[in-house]
Design an enzyme around this catalytic site. Sequence first.
Site, mmCIF file in Angstrom:
data_model
loop_
_atom_site.group_PDB
_atom_site.id
_atom_site.type_symbol
_atom_site.label_atom_id
_atom_site.label_comp_id
_atom_site.label_asym_id
_atom_site.label_seq_id
_atom_site.Cartn_x
_atom_site.Cartn_y
_atom_site.Cartn_z
ATOM 1 N N ARG A 1 0.848 -1.203 0.000
ATOM 2 C CA ARG A 1 0.000 0.000 0.000
ATOM 3 C C ARG A 1 0.883 1.252 0.000
ATOM 4 N NH1 ARG A 1 -2.332 -3.874 -0.075
ATOM 5 N NH2 ARG A 1 -2.479 -3.157 -2.200
ATOM 6 N N GLN B 1 -11.058 8.831 6.641
ATOM 7 C CA GLN B 1 -10.846 7.439 7.043
ATOM 8 C C GLN B 1 -9.625 6.875 6.324
ATOM 9 O OE1 GLN B 1 -14.903 5.241 7.063
ATOM 10 N NE2 GLN B 1 -15.227 7.084 5.854
ATOM 11 N N ASN B 2 -9.106 7.649 5.367
ATOM 12 C CA ASN B 2 -8.018 7.137 4.535
ATOM 13 C C ASN B 2 -6.682 7.230 5.259
ATOM 14 O OD1 ASN B 2 -9.997 6.839 2.675
ATOM 15 N ND2 ASN B 2 -9.426 8.623 1.445
ATOM 16 N N VAL B 3 -5.811 6.285 4.912
ATOM 17 C CA VAL B 3 -4.472 6.288 5.505
ATOM 18 C C VAL B 3 -3.448 6.879 4.536
ATOM 19 C CG1 VAL B 3 -4.995 4.411 7.087
ATOM 20 C CG2 VAL B 3 -4.088 3.853 4.816
ATOM 21 N N ASP B 4 -3.919 7.283 3.348
ATOM 22 C CA ASP B 4 -3.004 7.952 2.418
ATOM 23 C C ASP B 4 -2.824 9.415 2.839
ATOM 24 O OD1 ASP B 4 -4.894 9.787 1.031
ATOM 25 O OD2 ASP B 4 -5.767 7.994 0.142
ATOM 26 N N HIS C 1 -8.128 6.588 10.923
ATOM 27 C CA HIS C 1 -7.655 5.196 10.899
ATOM 28 C C HIS C 1 -6.141 5.069 10.742
ATOM 29 C CE1 HIS C 1 -11.962 3.932 9.474
ATOM 30 N NE2 HIS C 1 -11.905 4.192 10.767
ATOM 31 N N GLY D 1 -17.219 9.622 -0.934
ATOM 32 C CA GLY D 1 -16.568 8.350 -1.260
ATOM 33 C C GLY D 1 -16.386 7.391 -0.105
ATOM 34 N N THR D 2 -17.444 7.176 0.647
ATOM 35 C CA THR D 2 -17.382 6.144 1.686
ATOM 36 C C THR D 2 -18.661 5.342 1.683
ATOM 37 O OG1 THR D 2 -17.281 5.704 4.081
ATOM 38 C CG2 THR D 2 -18.025 7.899 3.428
ATOM 39 N N SER D 3 -18.525 4.029 1.860
ATOM 40 C CA SER D 3 -19.706 3.157 1.862
ATOM 41 C C SER D 3 -20.481 3.287 3.179
ATOM 42 C CB SER D 3 -19.275 1.701 1.653
ATOM 43 O OG SER D 3 -18.422 1.298 2.708
HETATM 44 N N1 APR Z 1 -15.537 8.716 -6.409
HETATM 45 C C1 APR Z 1 -16.250 8.723 -5.244
HETATM 46 N N2 APR Z 1 -16.608 7.601 -4.609
HETATM 47 C C2 APR Z 1 -16.228 6.440 -5.162
HETATM 48 C C3 APR Z 1 -15.480 6.353 -6.338
HETATM 49 C C4 APR Z 1 -15.139 7.581 -6.987
HETATM 50 N N3 APR Z 1 -14.439 7.612 -8.117
HETATM 51 N N4 APR Z 1 -15.277 5.044 -6.620
HETATM 52 C C5 APR Z 1 -15.860 4.346 -5.639
HETATM 53 N N5 APR Z 1 -16.442 5.176 -4.742
HETATM 54 C C6 APR Z 1 -17.196 4.893 -3.534
HETATM 55 C C7 APR Z 1 -17.941 3.578 -3.511
HETATM 56 O O1 APR Z 1 -19.217 3.725 -4.159
HETATM 57 C C8 APR Z 1 -18.088 3.308 -2.025
HETATM 58 O O2 APR Z 1 -19.256 3.896 -1.493
HETATM 59 O O3 APR Z 1 -16.276 4.806 -2.473
HETATM 60 C C9 APR Z 1 -16.854 4.021 -1.432
HETATM 61 C C10 APR Z 1 -15.775 3.085 -0.938
HETATM 62 O O4 APR Z 1 -16.255 2.351 0.144
HETATM 63 P P1 APR Z 1 -15.281 1.382 0.952
HETATM 64 O O5 APR Z 1 -14.451 0.584 0.005
HETATM 65 O O6 APR Z 1 -16.097 0.645 1.949
HETATM 66 O O7 APR Z 1 -14.274 2.406 1.672
HETATM 67 P P2 APR Z 1 -14.470 3.224 3.023
HETATM 68 O O8 APR Z 1 -15.896 3.572 3.224
HETATM 69 O O9 APR Z 1 -13.475 4.319 3.009
HETATM 70 O O10 APR Z 1 -14.045 2.156 4.090
HETATM 71 C C11 APR Z 1 -14.015 2.512 5.457
HETATM 72 O O11 APR Z 1 -13.033 0.410 5.989
HETATM 73 O O12 APR Z 1 -11.540 -1.293 5.475
HETATM 74 C C12 APR Z 1 -11.770 -0.170 6.219
HETATM 75 O O13 APR Z 1 -10.197 1.060 7.387
HETATM 76 C C13 APR Z 1 -10.719 0.892 6.090
HETATM 77 O O14 APR Z 1 -10.992 3.278 6.260
HETATM 78 C C14 APR Z 1 -11.501 2.094 5.673
HETATM 79 C C15 APR Z 1 -12.912 1.787 6.169
#
Ligand code: APR
Length: 232
Positions: free
Chosen positions: A58, A88-91, A106, A172-174
């Site tokens: 990573r 929530q990102n580590v970047d 995180h 951009g978070t689920s």
């Molecule tokens: N622009 C915006 N959103 C996007 C894009 C994009 N180009 N591509 C994908 N997404 C969205 C997806 O639709 C989804 O809702 O980004 C979200 C990613 O969700 P996850 O993969 O679950 O990431 P995240 O919500 O940041 O995860 C939270 O989970 O594994 C742990 O610690 C890790 O911080 C992370 C936490």
Amino acid sequence: MPEKRVVVLTGAGVSAESGIKTFRDSGGLWEDYDIMDVATPEAWERNQELVLDFYNQRRKQLYEVEPNDAHYALVDLEKDFDVQIITQNVDDLHERAGSSNVMHLHGELKKVRSSVDERLVYDLDGWELKPGDRCEKGAQLRPHIVWFGEPVDMIPAAAELSNSADIYVIIGTSLNVYPAAGLVSYVRPGTPIYLIDPGELSVGHIPGLTFIREKAGTGTKKLVSELKKDHT
Ligand code: APR
């Protein structure tokens, strides 16, 4: 007049267009790896080399990517608003774009810490943390990452920030991972909330939410220009 405060909660999607995989999308990181094997204290107990390798990959990638339009649009927003980012990102792409206020919930990929004393945090030179790399107390260094099952120490501060928002933006978070996903409940009633994400999220429970169903780059640029227009 004091500047209005925009609090921005970001997840993996804000960095997707920089070329960093998200976790839960199709093709996401958790399809290739089992969380339990690489992102828990138990994984660290069981197989330090595997965990180190996962985060080394990573970190190596992080040196090869650049911030994208979404990161830069949030920097631009600072000209008119007090912008506070909770990620929530580590970047480090928000920082590299130039954002002034970034809280990492995180952890941070480019930092490492002692495995026996969490107060001993160091900047890592380069991308590789190796078995045998030790802290000043002689213990193995570990990634400075909050693993599943570990407390998220920044949550009280992030909740307070969320509560202080005049405008709340989620990008951009689920919204699958707690406690981060619960921060929106600290936003004061009546505060406008915007969500920018191209995915199918069920967000009906969040009052006052405007769902901008777009990728982070275009969606954030649009929202930023709207907010600036309303501001002047
Ligand atoms: N622009 C915006 N959103 C996007 C894009 C994009 N180009 N591509 C994908 N997404 C969205 C997806 O639709 C989804 O809702 O980004 C979200 C990613 O969700 P996850 O993969 O679950 O990431 P995240 O919500 O940041 O995860 C939270 O989970 O594994 C742990 O610690 C890790 O911080 C992370 C936490």
